[in-house]
Design a protein around this motif. Structure first.
Motif, short mmCIF file in Angstrom:
data_model
loop_
_atom_site.label_atom_id
_atom_site.label_comp_id
_atom_site.label_asym_id
_atom_site.label_seq_id
_atom_site.Cartn_x
_atom_site.Cartn_y
_atom_site.Cartn_z
N PHE B 53 17.85 -3.33 5.13
CA PHE B 53 17.79 -4.36 6.15
C PHE B 53 16.71 -4.01 7.16
CE2 PHE B 53 22.09 -5.75 4.81
CZ PHE B 53 21.80 -7.09 4.68
N GLY B 54 15.74 -3.21 6.69
CA GLY B 54 14.71 -2.78 7.62
C GLY B 54 13.31 -2.86 7.04
N GLN B 55 13.12 -3.74 6.04
CA GLN B 55 11.77 -3.83 5.47
C GLN B 55 10.79 -4.38 6.50
OE1 GLN B 55 12.22 -1.65 3.27
NE2 GLN B 55 10.68 -2.52 1.96
N GLY B 56 11.30 -5.00 7.54
CA GLY B 56 10.45 -5.46 8.63
C GLY B 56 9.63 -4.31 9.20
N LEU B 57 10.16 -3.11 9.13
CA LEU B 57 9.42 -1.95 9.60
C LEU B 57 8.07 -1.87 8.90
CD1 LEU B 57 9.42 0.83 11.12
CD2 LEU B 57 10.39 1.80 9.05
N TYR B 58 8.09 -1.95 7.58
CA TYR B 58 6.85 -1.79 6.83
C TYR B 58 5.99 -3.05 6.86
CZ TYR B 58 9.27 2.36 5.68
OH TYR B 58 9.94 3.55 5.81
N PHE B 59 6.70 -4.17 6.88
CA PHE B 59 6.00 -5.44 7.03
C PHE B 59 5.19 -5.40 8.33
CE2 PHE B 59 6.21 -10.13 8.02
CZ PHE B 59 5.53 -10.56 6.90
N GLY B 85 -3.15 -1.68 5.38
CA GLY B 85 -1.76 -2.09 5.58
C GLY B 85 -0.84 -1.40 4.61
N ALA B 86 -1.20 -1.45 3.33
CA ALA B 86 -0.36 -0.83 2.32
C ALA B 86 -0.30 0.68 2.52
CB ALA B 86 -0.88 -1.17 0.94
N ALA B 87 -1.45 1.28 2.83
CA ALA B 87 -1.50 2.73 2.96
C ALA B 87 -0.69 3.20 4.16
CB ALA B 87 -2.96 3.19 3.09
N ALA B 88 -0.85 2.52 5.29
CA ALA B 88 -0.12 2.93 6.49
C ALA B 88 1.37 2.84 6.25
CB ALA B 88 -0.52 2.05 7.67
N ALA B 89 1.79 1.74 5.65
CA ALA B 89 3.22 1.58 5.38
C ALA B 89 3.70 2.62 4.39
CB ALA B 89 3.49 0.17 4.86
N GLY B 90 2.90 2.84 3.35
CA GLY B 90 3.27 3.84 2.35
C GLY B 90 3.43 5.21 2.97
N LEU B 91 2.54 5.53 3.88
CA LEU B 91 2.59 6.83 4.54
C LEU B 91 3.88 7.01 5.34
CD1 LEU B 91 0.16 8.76 4.34
CD2 LEU B 91 -0.23 8.31 6.77
N ALA B 211 8.61 0.35 -2.31
CA ALA B 211 9.03 -0.80 -1.52
C ALA B 211 8.31 -0.83 -0.19
CB ALA B 211 10.55 -0.77 -1.31
N GLY B 212 8.17 0.33 0.42
CA GLY B 212 7.49 0.40 1.71
C GLY B 212 6.03 -0.02 1.60
N ALA B 213 5.35 0.51 0.61
CA ALA B 213 3.93 0.19 0.46
C ALA B 213 3.74 -1.30 0.17
CB ALA B 213 3.32 1.03 -0.66
#
Ligand SMILES: Nc1ncnc2c1ncn2[C@@H]1O[C@H](COP(=O)(O)OP(=O)(O)OP(=O)(O)O)[C@@H](O)[C@H]1O
Ligand SMILES: Nc1ncnc2c1ncn2[C@@H]1O[C@H](COP(=O)(O)OP(=O)(O)OP(=O)(O)O)[C@@H](O)[C@H]1O
Ligand SMILES: [Mg+2]
Ligand SMILES: [Mg+2]
Lengths: 215, 309, 243, 298, 397
Positions: B53-59, B85-91, B211-213
């Motif tokens: 319930f927190g994918q908004g974090l990576y979004f 965007g993808a890299a930062a979230a993935g990190l 999922a995060g990336a």
């Protein structure tokens, strides 16, 4: 007492039980013997109302069971012991046994409990322990006790001897045969007659969903 | 093979859409695609039985990473933004995943929600980033090629389509094989997975990372499409929306997230245009109808058709 | 000959219940040992301690030379101990085939597909191959559970009541399959069993548990005939009520 | 030193409110495994109904003290009408579906109710200040405090104790435990599971409405008051451990106290406080303060 | 005759619908109907826009900027002009899209000065003043009334509007009264609704003045919870955007509360034909007085009408969009709140006079007394200067 006529059960497109006819009279001990996957569990669940039949009639004491919800069947005096125990882990063994009485708001719970302890003395030592701590076999015993609480007229026992040490299996057989005195009917599902020898008045065989009679 | 054909067909269709349809449709398609990518990631996670319930974090991280590049570092290249965007979230997922991979069920869901809300709080507190008002971003080039004014979003849609199709193909391959079974195994019975000698923790971790990336990529896509970022992207209602789209679509197919996201966006658009006073109710009723009649998600529609065909 | 598994002074209590009181046992390579005992005697607890599911309160467990107390089930599995469960532990939403395939793949078998097919035939699971494990009859679940334990090609195989719930006429067949596989791979097998015919037939050595302790250990002949064992595990012959 | 008392009192008052709304949520989750997003709507509905009922009461010139009874009545009405309506009309067809699907269902209900409330009561705020102002203030650490908050605390305590008694001291509570653990087996034991579900949902809905009804006098009842409540309540429930009543109480207390201390000493961090508490608790105890006991699996 | 389509975007649901969204929508409907009927006083008595009737397309602003951008893009092909947006976040996000879509878009209510301070637009206008003057004017008012004020505290919602309002007020006070002490700045979550602990802290803070830019349910909650505890007696409370609460709370707002209306709106409106028309027709139709959101909506519609008619001149042809835009730039027109000058942001951002007053219950009714007016250029930065810099550098022209 219990009468099944042409009961068929399908799950999805698969026919699991095909036109089962079966009759058990009061005080009779019937065996249901068949291999893995023959449909024993499904048949017992159907009687209990956990599985809806596609066709056929189920009568208990000349009362039509079909439109009776599961919980009312327990009220008629049918007790069910599932093969996989299914106790309430957070409750003690005794509370597990008492549950059906509480559900029915029965006033003779104490008497019946004493009777159960009498017939299965092994339960007395387990009474205060949480069900979640019991070993597999111990859980079977408690499940039997619980089935006896509801099953004042008919007991459905699904493989009660599996996973039970021989010493206890003998005791169980004794216990079950002792139930005769109380005029109970029993349907006992097993894969063989090993433990059920001499216990049964009548034996039904089940194979791929079809039930036959063996004298 | 079949997957490749579907992929190529989708690419062609989306490119056609990007080139030929009116602006509003291009925008909607892009938003649906962005959300679809996030939900695709959620699908990977849901294979292990976990719902975030927190994918908004990576979004949000993906979106803000892209926007900050443009706004503060003056890197205005769309391709770089998407990657960032993808890299930062993935990190960040790689870090938080170390902790979260230990959690299951609702606890996983709520802890991931907590993290997204903490980021929300940080963003709300950052006056420099515009607090809840957020700020705007502009991508002026794509792979160094300057974008003609008015055509940006058409280009972004094509770029988004490529990203989405590639991501979907990779996920399809990943989940179709051993890894997919392993993830299902973790969902069904972790104990047995451990007793077979595999690590449930690692499976969850890797899926969380993916999922995060993907959510980050989706966030960057959305930021490009909208041209604006704000903390709402990290708010729990946004995360909730992703989960709802995921369930709406069902988890059987890789295409489902995209179909569901499109339908969700369209439903919402129609509801707010034609029933501005009761659009929430209309949306709610539509959702209930879908759940009632298509119990395994929208995807059952496609399945039914296939079976009858 | 060096022991495969050595347990030294294992103790385990759950509150007032003593599930293991000073258990010391040594298992030699290439042997088949059966653990018998009354219900609640501590057999499963012993397997749980060996596989890292439970940590003994005190005592030592050596796998070969290596102390494995404190390792996780996964680490212990990787070292070469695999097990099946009293209550089958399956992947309920996967088909029987997928269950096996997953097991074989994790075990890094050269050709998991082929190995899966082989296991399906060996355990006569083929008719159920496409059915979801969650919908299987209890006996078949048991078979699948055992067959998954065998996928790991481990050095030590622990089976918790492999035949309970399995139809009587198949119990022997299953044990034959297990033993056959074990013999080829040179695996040590420890199995918990309540069916004394199976014990007598397959075990080279029998250990009898009672109340958290060991009351007999030796060849099937001696153990099954021991006074204690007859009283606490097997139960005295009681004449059948004349039917 | 002088600030400890005010912080504690504000914290406990806030915790009481939190507990009222989380208790119903944890009950419904515990028994039915439904993360009831519509809980927020029921809370809002309670508040709106309270405004209407107590407003009519006061508008009719009846004694102001009676408005408290109206608050209670509003909660009971919402709980016993809307609760069963949702359960019988919708949820009962959904049992057995995946947990997340049920979340979606209740979310849809939430969306629908938002607009229903808007259609019935409009978008303007409703005010019901009388019950709040009526009991007056008392002094604590030199500052005036509303007696109403004491009422709220007492209500939460009474509700908590009543629930605890029903759940842990009665047979019904034990039967509930059976239903929670194994629906099917419960039916086979003679428990009317469908009725248990209905009753549980109605009680949970009443609790939500109770929270709303007793909050109504302190706030302006506006559209959207239900949204914020949901996550707060979820957080409390998770901190406490799912399905645990004591957990919900402790979780609410923890959140309430931390929040009021934050407001006092570090107001900028108020926004994070609840999530920080949740993250910290979960990091220390991955299943919340009171984790449910699990069955022995092998 | 083909009517002109005007898209109206305002909150129809959620917490902002009651205080702002719906009063604005009501005003839009009322104004459009009156315009089409030709019943609006001069200089707006011509029917519709230059004789062409107008038709409204109303959508909900709820859902956040992302959704709004999507909605806006859907709306653009359906309408000729867009008027709307209450939330600053929505305004910020919409402005560049309007530019891209080349659609005349008039922002009517949002407050952040950033829109025209950080960028410049051709198609975007804002006909309401920015939030800057709200807080500058209440600061001026406060210092005039209590020249010896030594300490302030804040209670603002924790989001951009609340933070900016507090920063503007704090900075203005520091500029006006160097050395003033800030006792505490409370920032409860938006829509928290309950402020028990915050009120306790404020009561114990010893601050003389409490500033709050709260609105809607939060503001009403603050008054309901604060008044019985003596918050308004112990402190001078300044509600910089308090006006809409009058209609809801009435006499429950304690005496002596300083109130702003984000411009000369509502009870602060000058006694003109236009203001009287709005007040009476609105009151007749909706049974409440129009609040500042209503005023600003009407003002926005009238601004477009003024520009439209100016662009059309005496000719017969409908003016094209570029002409309307050219006419609207730097336009001075008469709004229901008095004269409006499109003076900032290269002629795209309005400034107006500000008005502040104090509440007093008289004869069972809430009155605004001791009203002070500040001329537009005294409370707004000069064109080209950022609000923040202007406030910090001494509020000088
Ligand atoms: N939910 C279900 N869906 C599909 N098939 C099912 C389902 N439940 C049972 N079956 C099938 O029905 C058949 C009978 O199963 P059942 O469990 O009644 O057998 P059983 O005689 O009790 O076997 P066992 O001795 O192993 O317990 C099996 O082939 C099983 O695969
Ligand atoms: N996790 C646990 N918590 C509490 N008590 C336990 C736990 N595990 C085992 N026990 C207790 O330890 C004792 C030994 O249990 P164990 O499962 O080892 O018996 P077992 O010999 O395998 O019996 P069975 O043949 O019935 O499976 C039992 O009395 C059981 O109740
Ligand atoms: Mg069976
Ligand atoms: Mg065991």
């Amino acid at each position: 007492m219990l009468r099944l006529e042409g009961v068929s059960v399908s799950i999805g497109a698969v026919a699991i039980l095909r036109g089962v006819d079966l009759e058990v009279s009061a005080g009779e001990f019937a065996g249901l013997i068949g291999r893995n996957g023959a449909g024993k569990t499904t048949l017992l669940r159907t009687i209990m109302g956990l599985q809806a039949p596609a066709s056929g009639r189920l009568d208990f004491e000349s009362q039509e069971l079909a439109d009776l919800p599961t919980y009312r069947r327990a009220g008629l005096g049918i007790g069910y012991m599932p093969e996989d125990r299914r106790l309430v882990p957070g409750l003690s063994a005794e509370e597990n046994i008492l549950l059906p009485a509480w559900a029915a708001d029965a006033d003779d719970a104490k008497v019946q409990l004493a009777h159960i302890y009498n017939t299965i003395p092994e339960l007395t030592t387990l009474r205060a322990r949480k069900a979640l701590q019991l070993s597999g076999g111990q859980q079977k015993l408690v499940a039997l006790g619980r089935a006896m609480m509801a099953g004042r007229k008919l007991l459905l026992l699904d493989e009660p001897f599996e996973g039970v040490a021989p010493v206890l299996a003998r005791r169980l057989a004794e216990v079950i045969s002792g139930l005769r005195k109380s005029g109970l009917s029993v349907i006992l599902a097993e894969s063989s007659m090993t433990h059920a020898h001499g216990l049964l008045d009548r034996v039904f065989t089940i194979d791929r969903g079809s039930v036959g009679v063996r004298s | 093979m079949k997957a490749a054909i579907v992929a190529i067909a989708s690419l062609v269709a989306l490119t056609g859409l990007a080139l030929l349809s009116p602006q509003w449709l291009v925008f909607m398609a892009m938003l649906a695609l962005a959300k679809g990518v996030v939900v695709l990631g959620l699908l990977v996670l849901m294979r292990t039985g976990l719902v975030s319930f927190g994918q908004g974090l990576y979004f949000g991280i993906g979106a803000y990473a892209a926007a900050l590049l443009s706004h503060h570092l003056h890197v205005a290249d769309a391709a770089v933004m998407l990657l960032a965007g993808a890299a930062a979230a993935g990190l960040v997922a790689a870090l938080l995943g170390l902790l979260l991979a230990r959690y299951r069920d609702i606890f996983f869901a709520m802890l991931s929600l907590a993290f997204s809300m903490i980021l929300y709080g940080v963003l709300v507190k950052s006056a420099a980033l515009g607090s809840t008002d957020g700020f705007n971003l502009h991508a002026r080039t794509f792979f160094g090629v300057a974008l003609a004014s008015g055509a940006e979003r058409r280009v972004f849609l094509i770029a988004g389509a490529v990203c989405a199709v590639v991501a979907a193909l990779l996920v399809h391959r990943l989940l179709g094989g051993h890894w997919g079974r392993l993830a299902t195994g973790v969902r069904d019975n972790e104990l047995r997975v451990a007793y077979l000698g595999a690590s449930p923790y690692r499976v969850v971790y890797v899926n969380y990372l993916i999922a995060g990336a993907l959510a980050g990529l989706g966030g960057a896509l959305a930021a490009l499409a909208v041209g604006h970022v704000d903390p709402e992207m990290t708010y729990w209602t946004t995360s909730g929306e992703f989960v709802f789209i995921a369930i709406l679509g069902g988890i059987q197919s890789i295409l489902a997230p995209f179909v569901a996201a499109t339908i969700f966006e369209a439903l919402r658009m129609i509801a707010s245009q034609y029933a501005p006073n009761v659009w929430q109710m209309s949306l709610g009723l539509a959702m209930l109808t879908i759940i009632m009649f298509l119990p395994a998600g929208l995807w059952t529609l496609a399945e039914r058709r296939r079976r009858s065909a | 000959m060096r022991a495969v598994l050595t347990a030294q002074g294992l103790q385990k209590s759950f509150g007032a219940v003593r599930a293991a009181t000073d258990i010391s046992l040594t298992f030699d390579p290439d042997t088949v040992v059966s653990l018998i005992g009354a219900n609640g005697a501590g057999k499963t607890t012993f397997l749980n301690m060996v596989t890292g599911y439970l940590r003994p309160d005190s005592g030592q467990i050596l796998f070969g030379e290596r102390d494995i107390v404190g390792l996780s089930p996964r680490q212990i599995t990787k070292l070469g101990i695999s097990r099946s469960f009293q209550i089958p532990q399956l992947f309920n939403s996967l088909s029987v085939r997928e269950n096996l395939l997953l097991a074989e793949s994790i075990a890094a078998t050269d050709n998991p597909q082929a190995a899966t097919d082989e296991a399906l035939t060996r355990f006569e699971l083929a008719p159920y191959a496409a059915q979801k494990a969650g919908l299987l009859p209890e006996g078949i679940r048991k078979l699948l559970d055992v067959s998954m334990a065998l996928s790991s090609r481990s050095k030590l195989l622990l089976l918790d009541e492999p035949t309970s719930g399995v139809s009587a006429d198949e119990k022997f067949a299953i044990m034959d399959v297990v033993m056959g596989a074990a013999r080829i791979a040179g695996v040590t097998v420890i199995f918990v069993e309540h069916d004394m015919d199976i014990v007598a037939r397959f075990a080279g050595r029998v250990v009898a548990f009672y109340d958290g302790g060991i009351i007999a250990d030796g060849s099937p002949d001696t153990v099954l005939r021991a006074e204690n064992v007859r009283r606490y595990v097997i139960g005295e012959e009681i004449p059948h009520a004349a039917a | 030193m002088s600030s400890i008392l005010p912080i504690a009192f504000d914290g406990i008052a806030y915790a009481s409110w939190l507990f009222l709304i989380s208790a119903g949520l944890t009950l419904i989750y515990g028994v039915m495994r439904i993360l009831n997003v519509a809980h927020g709507s029921l809370y809002a509905l309670g508040a709106y109904a309270a405004c209407s009922l107590a407003g009519a009461w006061l508008g009719g010139g009846l004694p102001a003290a009676g408005s408290f009874a109206m608050l209670l009545l509003a909660a009971v009405l919402v709980g016993s009408l809307v609760g069963p309506l949702i359960e019988r009309g919708l949820l009962q067809w959904m049992y057995g579906k995946d947990e997340v699907v049920l979340v979606l269902v209740t979310y849809a209900v939430f969306l629908i109710m938002e607009d229903v409330i808007k259609l019935v009561w409009g978008v303007d705020s409703l005010l019901l200040p009388e019950p709040y102002a009526l009991p007056g203030n008392f002094q604590l650490g030199g500052l005036p405090y509303p007696v109403y908050n004491v009422v709220l605390i007492a209500l939460a305590l009474a509700t908590g104790l009543a629930l605890a008694w029903a759940l842990y001291r009665t047979r019904q509570g034990k039967l509930l435990l059976a239903v929670i653990h194994d629906r099917e087996m419960s039916m086979a034991m003679g428990i009317n599971v469908s009725r248990v579900y209905l009753a549980t949902f109605a009680v949970g809905a009443t609790l939500a409405a109770l929270g709303g009804a007793f909050t109504a006098p302190t706030i302006a009842v506006t559209p959207g008051i239900g949204v914020e409540v949901i996550v707060l309540a979820f957080a409390v429930v998770v901190i406490g451990g799912l399905g645990s009543l004591g957990g919900a109480a402790l979780g609410a207390l923890l959140v309430g106290l931390v929040r009021s201390a934050t407001v006092r000493y570090w107001p900028e961090a108020e926004l994070f406080s609840i999530y920080a508490v949740m993250a910290m608790v979960l990091i220390a105890r991955p299943k919340g303060l009171f984790a449910a006991q699990e069955a022995r699996k092998i | 005759q083909q009517p002109l389509k005007v898209g109206i975007v305002t909150f129809l649901s959620g917490p902002a619908a009651g205080p702002f969204g719906v009063p604005a929508r009501n005003a839009a409907e009322l104004t459009a109907e009156s315009l089409n009927a030709g019943t609006v006083p001069a200089p707006y008595s011509q029917k519709g826009f230059g004789g062409t009737p107008i038709e409204l397309v109303i959508i909900d602003e709820a859902g956040g900027p992302q959704k709004q951008v999507a909605e806006y893009r859907n709306l653009v092909p359906r309408v000729d002009i867009v008027i709307g947006y209450i939330s600053s976040g929505d305004c910020l996000a919409i402005a560049p899209v309007a530019e891209e879509q080349k659609k005349l878009t008039v922002l009517f209510d949002c407050g952040t000065p950033r829109i025209f301070e950080d960028a410049s637009y051709k198609y975007v206008f804002r006909t309401g003043p920015t939030g800057t003057m709200d807080n500058v004017s209440v600061a001026l008012y406060l210092v005039e009334r209590t020249p010896n004020v030594k300490s302030i505290a804040g209670l603002n919602q924790n989001y951009a509007w609340g933070q900016d309002s507090w920063a503007d007020f704090e900075n203005a006070m520091k500029t006006l009264k160097p050395g003033i002490e800030v006792k505490t700045s409370q920032m409860p979550k938006l829509f928290a609704g309950q402020f028990g602990a915050e009120i306790t802290t404020l009561l114990g803070s010893g601050a003389e003045v409490i500033h709050s830019s709260m609105w809607g349910g939060d503001l009403e909650g603050l008054v309901l919870q604060g008044a019985p505890r003596g918050l308004f007696e112990k402190h001078k409370v300044v509600l910089s955007a308090g006006e809409p609460a009058i209609n809801r709370l009435g006499t429950r707002i304690p005496d002596g509360t300083i109130l702003g209306a984000r411009g000369p709106f509502g009870p602060f409106a000058p006694d003109t034909d236009l203001a009287r028309w709005l007040k009476t027709t609105y009151q007749d139709r909706y049974h409440v007085p129009p609040n500042y959101a209503s005023f600003k909506m009407t003002q926005a519609i009238l601004s477009v009408k003024a520009a439209y008619e100016k662009a059309k001149g005496s000719g017969n042809a409908a003016p094209d969009q570029d002409k309307i835009i050219a006419a609207l730039e730097n336009l001075t027109f008469e709004g229901p709140g008095g004269p409006v000058k499109m003076a900032l942001g290269k002629g795209h951002q309005a400034i107006m006079d500000a008005a502040v007053g104090t509440t007093k219950v008289e004869g069972g009714e809430l009155k605004i007394v001791d009203v002070a007016r500040y001329s537009a250029d005294k409370v707004n930065p000069p064109d080209g200067m950022k609000s923040e810099t202007w406030i910090k550098s001494g509020l000088k022209k």
